[in-house]
Design an enzyme around this catalytic site. Structure first.
Site, short mmCIF file in Angstrom:
data_model
loop_
_atom_site.label_atom_id
_atom_site.label_comp_id
_atom_site.label_asym_id
_atom_site.label_seq_id
_atom_site.Cartn_x
_atom_site.Cartn_y
_atom_site.Cartn_z
N ILE A 1 0.88 -1.17 0.05
CA ILE A 1 -0.14 0.04 -0.18
C ILE A 1 0.84 1.23 0.04
CG2 ILE A 1 -0.41 0.14 2.70
CD1 ILE A 1 -2.94 0.96 -0.04
N LYS B 1 -5.92 2.80 6.93
CA LYS B 1 -6.98 2.15 7.52
C LYS B 1 -6.77 0.64 7.54
CE LYS B 1 -8.35 -0.04 3.59
NZ LYS B 1 -8.64 -1.37 3.37
N ASP C 1 -11.02 -6.11 5.67
CA ASP C 1 -9.99 -4.92 5.10
C ASP C 1 -10.55 -4.13 3.91
OD1 ASP C 1 -6.99 -3.92 5.61
OD2 ASP C 1 -7.05 -4.37 3.19
#
Length: 310
Positions: A17, A93, A171
């Site tokens: 990410i 997140k 997720d």
């Protein structure tokens, strides 16, 4: 931090990410500069690299803020360490592995006069705010969410995501919940959930949720990591005035069959612009509503075993 100051950033956790989304956003925004990374197994050419946040802090390297892109299970400890050292903190997140661990971080940030931001990238998709405005005055009857993607494509080799606190299919599913809790004019709450666990994993690979609100909304969500075709990230809201549909995870907005908006997403650019503004003002932005719904799903959910994941 004065408005004209440069915000010097360190990325903690240099995985998929961070490389796919964070690095490009930081590089493209004036006033932001990546000055260090901390990861025990990865580094970037030309950027000072450290094996841990603790090593970075001990090095004396000058920086103002951290972006925590680590697995969620260790994020609270790292955030606390950064805040104690006087750094602003951006949380990928989900903001943590539990709901309760975030409140002490928020208290610490305010005591230190630092910014803490629990980021929800999908809320910055182009269709979200127009949908929120249109739904503000409408009577909503039903919501249907389908959030389907191939875990092997989006989380290759990431064993942590299958462990307790890693959320499994929530997720990606929490992205849908972050949009839902932004666009609806009334809060919703879960009434039931079915959680499908592979026999060899500790987190679900699929989930079906039911939810409502104070007015009797008919709501459902289906999250699934098993499909291997094209992704389906869709939220349909049926109202007395017709339907609104968010497609492509927030890239497209339709009213009935009429396309109202279709734009590329630049979610992480928006996250970092917002984070920089928070750092200038010393304010915090922490909304835990999406994580609360995930926690409620685990509280209410019926556990069902499915085939092992390999």
């Amino acid at each position: 931090m004065e408005p004209a100051d440069e915000l010097r950033l360190a990325i903690i956790g240099l995985g998929k990410i961070a490389r796919d989304r964070h690095l490009g956003a930081i590089a493209g925004i004036p006033g932001l500069r990546l000055v260090a990374t901390a990861d025990p197994r990865s580094s970037l050419t030309g950027v000072p690299a450290f094996p841990s946040l603790e090593a970075l802090l001990a090095s004396g390297t000058g920086f103002d803020a951290v972006a925590l892109c680590t697995p969620s299970q260790i994020r609270a400890r790292l955030a606390a360490g950064a805040l104690r050292a006087g750094k602003h903190v951006l949380l990928e997140k989900p903001p943590g592995a539990t709901v309760a661990e975030i409140a002490p971080l928020l208290e610490l940030a305010r005591r230190k006069g630092r910014s803490l931001h629990a980021s929800w990238h999908s809320r910055h998709a182009p269709a979200v705010e127009p949908a929120r405005s249109m739904l503000a005055s409408r009577r909503i009857r039903a919501v249907r969410i389908e959030w389907m993607e191939d875990v092997r494509r989006w989380h290759p080799g990431q064993d942590w995501i299958w462990e307790p606190g890693g959320l499994g299919v929530f997720d990606p599913g929490i992205n849908a919940l972050s949009i839902l809790t932004r666009i609806l004019p009334q809060p919703v709450f879960l009434t039931g959930a079915d959680l499908l666990f592979p026999g060899n994993r500790s987190a679900p690979i699929a989930a079906d949720l039911r939810f409502t609100d104070a007015h009797g909304l008919d709501g459902s969500a289906a999250f699934d990591w098993r499909p291997q075709g094209p992704e389906n990230w869709t939220i349909r809201v049926d109202t007395e005035e017709g339907s609104l549909t968010i497609e492509g995870g927030g890239r497209r907005l339709l009213e009935g069959e009429r396309l109202l908006l279709e734009e590329p997403k630049a979610e992480y650019d928006a996250i970092y612009r917002h984070f920089a503004a928070l750092a200038r003002s010393g304010e915090c932005d922490v909304d835990l509503a999406p994580l609360v719904h995930v926690a409620d799903a685990f509280l209410l959910g019926r556990r069902m075993l499915v085939e092992d994941f390999a």
